[in-house]
Design a protein around this motif. Sequence first.
Motif, PDB file in Angstrom:
ATOM      1  N   ASN A   1       0.836  -1.199   0.000  1.00 21.27           N
ATOM      2  CA  ASN A   1       0.000   0.000   0.000  1.00 21.27           C
ATOM      3  C   ASN A   1       0.872   1.250   0.000  1.00 21.27           C
ATOM      4  N   GLU A   2       0.299   2.360  -0.458  1.00 24.18           N
ATOM      5  CA  GLU A   2       0.960   3.651  -0.344  1.00 24.18           C
ATOM      6  C   GLU A   2       0.362   4.390   0.839  1.00 24.18           C
ATOM      7  N   TYR A   3       1.196   5.129   1.560  1.00 26.29           N
ATOM      8  CA  TYR A   3       0.752   5.793   2.780  1.00 26.29           C
ATOM      9  C   TYR A   3       0.996   7.298   2.729  1.00 26.29           C
ATOM     10  N   ALA A   4       0.021   8.029   3.273  1.00 27.73           N
ATOM     11  CA  ALA A   4       0.183   9.467   3.445  1.00 27.73           C
ATOM     12  C   ALA A   4       0.899   9.704   4.771  1.00 27.73           C
ATOM     13  N   PHE A   5       1.541  10.845   4.907  1.00 27.68           N
ATOM     14  CA  PHE A   5       2.129  11.166   6.200  1.00 27.68           C
ATOM     15  C   PHE A   5       1.003  11.372   7.206  1.00 27.68           C
ATOM     16  N   PRO A   6       1.156  10.892   8.443  1.00 24.71           N
ATOM     17  CA  PRO A   6       0.072  10.972   9.435  1.00 24.71           C
ATOM     18  C   PRO A   6      -0.009  12.320  10.147  1.00 24.71           C
ATOM     19  N   PHE A   7       0.386  13.384   9.471  1.00 24.16           N
ATOM     20  CA  PHE A   7       0.374  14.732  10.051  1.00 24.16           C
ATOM     21  C   PHE A   7       0.266  15.749   8.918  1.00 24.16           C
ATOM     22  N   LYS A   8       0.114  17.003   9.287  1.00 21.31           N
ATOM     23  CA  LYS A   8       0.087  18.081   8.307  1.00 21.31           C
ATOM     24  C   LYS A   8       1.083  19.157   8.717  1.00 21.31           C
TER      25      LYS A   8
ATOM     26  N   GLY B   1       2.407   5.817  17.768  1.00 26.87           N
ATOM     27  CA  GLY B   1       2.677   5.766  19.196  1.00 26.87           C
ATOM     28  C   GLY B   1       2.989   7.096  19.847  1.00 26.87           C
ATOM     29  N   HIS B   2       3.031   7.083  21.199  1.00 24.79           N
ATOM     30  CA  HIS B   2       3.355   8.240  22.051  1.00 24.79           C
ATOM     31  C   HIS B   2       2.289   9.331  22.008  1.00 24.79           C
ATOM     32  N   MET B   3       1.042   8.959  21.761  1.00 25.16           N
ATOM     33  CA  MET B   3      -0.024   9.961  21.661  1.00 25.16           C
ATOM     34  C   MET B   3      -0.337  10.600  23.019  1.00 25.16           C
ATOM     35  N   LYS B   4      -0.976  11.741  22.964  1.00 19.08           N
ATOM     36  CA  LYS B   4      -1.344  12.487  24.169  1.00 19.08           C
ATOM     37  C   LYS B   4      -2.464  11.765  24.913  1.00 19.08           C
ATOM     38  N   LYS B   5      -2.365  11.747  26.235  1.00 21.55           N
ATOM     39  CA  LYS B   5      -3.376  11.083  27.054  1.00 21.55           C
ATOM     40  C   LYS B   5      -4.774  11.625  26.760  1.00 21.55           C
ATOM     41  N   GLY B   6      -5.722  10.686  26.550  1.00 19.60           N
ATOM     42  CA  GLY B   6      -7.117  11.051  26.349  1.00 19.60           C
ATOM     43  C   GLY B   6      -7.443  11.674  25.014  1.00 19.60           C
ATOM     44  N   SER B   7      -6.481  11.679  24.080  1.00 19.21           N
ATOM     45  CA  SER B   7      -6.715  12.392  22.819  1.00 19.21           C
ATOM     46  C   SER B   7      -7.280  11.519  21.710  1.00 19.21           C
ATOM     47  N   ALA B   8      -7.305  10.201  21.890  1.00 16.98           N
ATOM     48  CA  ALA B   8      -7.764   9.314  20.820  1.00 16.98           C
ATOM     49  C   ALA B   8      -9.212   9.617  20.452  1.00 16.98           C
ATOM     50  N   LEU B   9      -9.472   9.760  19.172  1.00 17.39           N
ATOM     51  CA  LEU B   9     -10.818  10.078  18.683  1.00 17.39           C
ATOM     52  C   LEU B   9     -11.488   8.873  18.039  1.00 17.39           C
TER      53      LEU B   9
ATOM     54  N   ASP C   1      -8.506  11.041   8.141  1.00 17.31           N
ATOM     55  CA  ASP C   1      -9.367  11.174   9.329  1.00 17.31           C
ATOM     56  C   ASP C   1      -8.484  11.414  10.551  1.00 17.31           C
ATOM     57  N   GLN C   2      -8.898  12.339  11.423  1.00 18.34           N
ATOM     58  CA  GLN C   2      -8.088  12.601  12.604  1.00 18.34           C
ATOM     59  C   GLN C   2      -8.213  11.459  13.607  1.00 18.34           C
ATOM     60  N   LEU C   3      -7.064  11.066  14.158  1.00 20.02           N
ATOM     61  CA  LEU C   3      -7.008   9.960  15.103  1.00 20.02           C
ATOM     62  C   LEU C   3      -6.829  10.425  16.540  1.00 20.02           C
ATOM     63  N   GLY C   4      -6.153  11.553  16.740  1.00 21.63           N
ATOM     64  CA  GLY C   4      -5.838  12.034  18.083  1.00 21.63           C
ATOM     65  C   GLY C   4      -4.755  13.082  18.000  1.00 21.63           C
ATOM     66  N   LEU C   5      -3.944  13.194  19.069  1.00 24.26           N
ATOM     67  CA  LEU C   5      -2.927  14.231  19.150  1.00 24.26           C
ATOM     68  C   LEU C   5      -1.568  13.653  19.530  1.00 24.26           C
TER      69      LEU C   5
ATOM     70  N   GLN D   1      -0.205  18.374  18.617  1.00 25.22           N
ATOM     71  CA  GLN D   1      -0.508  18.505  17.192  1.00 25.22           C
ATOM     72  C   GLN D   1      -1.367  17.325  16.726  1.00 25.22           C
ATOM     73  N   PRO D   2      -2.290  17.566  15.784  1.00 30.61           N
ATOM     74  CA  PRO D   2      -3.195  16.498  15.336  1.00 30.61           C
ATOM     75  C   PRO D   2      -2.503  15.426  14.506  1.00 30.61           C
ATOM     76  N   LEU D   3      -3.015  14.200  14.647  1.00 30.46           N
ATOM     77  CA  LEU D   3      -2.528  13.052  13.890  1.00 30.46           C
ATOM     78  C   LEU D   3      -3.654  12.500  13.024  1.00 30.46           C
ATOM     79  N   TYR D   4      -3.302  11.996  11.855  1.00 32.16           N
ATOM     80  CA  TYR D   4      -4.310  11.569  10.891  1.00 32.16           C
ATOM     81  C   TYR D   4      -4.035  10.153  10.375  1.00 32.16           C
ATOM     82  N   ALA D   5      -5.101   9.486   9.930  1.00 32.52           N
ATOM     83  CA  ALA D   5      -4.958   8.143   9.371  1.00 32.52           C
ATOM     84  C   ALA D   5      -4.142   8.220   8.086  1.00 32.52           C
ATOM     85  N   PRO D   6      -3.085   7.426   7.972  1.00 33.51           N
ATOM     86  CA  PRO D   6      -2.238   7.470   6.779  1.00 33.51           C
ATOM     87  C   PRO D   6      -2.792   6.680   5.588  1.00 33.51           C
ATOM     88  N   ALA D   7      -3.833   5.881   5.836  1.00 30.67           N
ATOM     89  CA  ALA D   7      -4.473   5.096   4.782  1.00 30.67           C
ATOM     90  C   ALA D   7      -5.804   4.577   5.311  1.00 30.67           C
TER      91      ALA D   7
END
Length: 345
Positions: free
Chosen positions: A166-173, A275-283, A294-298, A226-232
């Motif tokens: 698969n090809e993947y996008a970067f999980p951030f902007k 990994g290493h996401m901010k506590k309680g940030s998972a969406l 799609d945003q995953l968390g922070l 900072q927000p994190l996003y689904a790479p695929a």
Amino acid sequence: MKKSNNTKWMNYSKLALALGALTVVITACSGNSNNTAEPATTVETTTPTTTTEQPTASTAKLTAEDIPTALLKGQYKEVYAQFSDNFKKQITEKDFISSAEASLQSVKKFNKAADMEINDADVRSWVSDSGDLGLNVTIDKQGSILGLQAKALAPATTTDKVTTKNEYAFPFKGDWFVFWGGNNALINYHYEYESQRYAYDFIQRKDGFSYKGDPLKNESYYAFGQPLYAPADGKVVSVLSNIPDNEPVGKMNPKVPAGNEVVIAHANGEYSVIGHMKKGSALVKVGDMVKTGDQLGLVGNSGNSSEAHLHYQVSDGADLFKSKAIQIKWQDGSKPVQGETITAK
């Protein structure tokens, strides 16, 4: 990240090792490998001498770029003279010279692998002409050598030729800095561990620094929150979001090495590990279907992490430490390595 029986990830903001001694003296994430791509620059060198005689004394300090040439010319005393006081406490001049002679005796030249400037330090890496030895130097703005490392490299020639299906996008902007990444143990410490061989550690950097303000507070780090996003596209198969972020910064949590994380199952048996996401940030929750972007968390500083950053890799299974990492085929065709800045939209 680093796997062991204690499932420990190495701390990652500073990096400096002694030639032959391999003793960390300043922070960083780390890796072992050999670059498969042609190096961009060749450093002029000569066959190293077997004596410790020095050339005519010079008042000019060696720059980071001068170090490989100086070492291969046998200018060990000149190099050692620029070691910081703390570094000199870790290795004597005699031991340094002995180690350098033994490590470099068969090297004729070094090819540049990567360089980066971070938090007032200049970090440079090279690979020997034979490809089986890496050289790394960390030097400050005043010319003091904070760390120096010669490290044996063992390239994984088979898996280095394989990429994700698969090809993947970067999980951030936005702009993100590659702190660890590439097929070389000096520029990507993950490479030594099959479960994380092609992982990346990303931070944010502004004006050469990863933080502004109090370095002990998570909020001082540009990456934190900072927000994190689904790479695929895929299905969420694992979520952890209740691990506290480490503070003061520098204190780590080896009991839960990945910290808060999201794992996504994609087509072709591939899994994203964030990994290493901010506590309680998972969406998202287990079972959710996500689309690319799609945003995953922070971003956070949870788990065995020494500073806010994103650990990202693609594996052939959902369990990070029981699976094998796969080299990522990025959507934009890039092959990021340590020291490069990525701009993702």
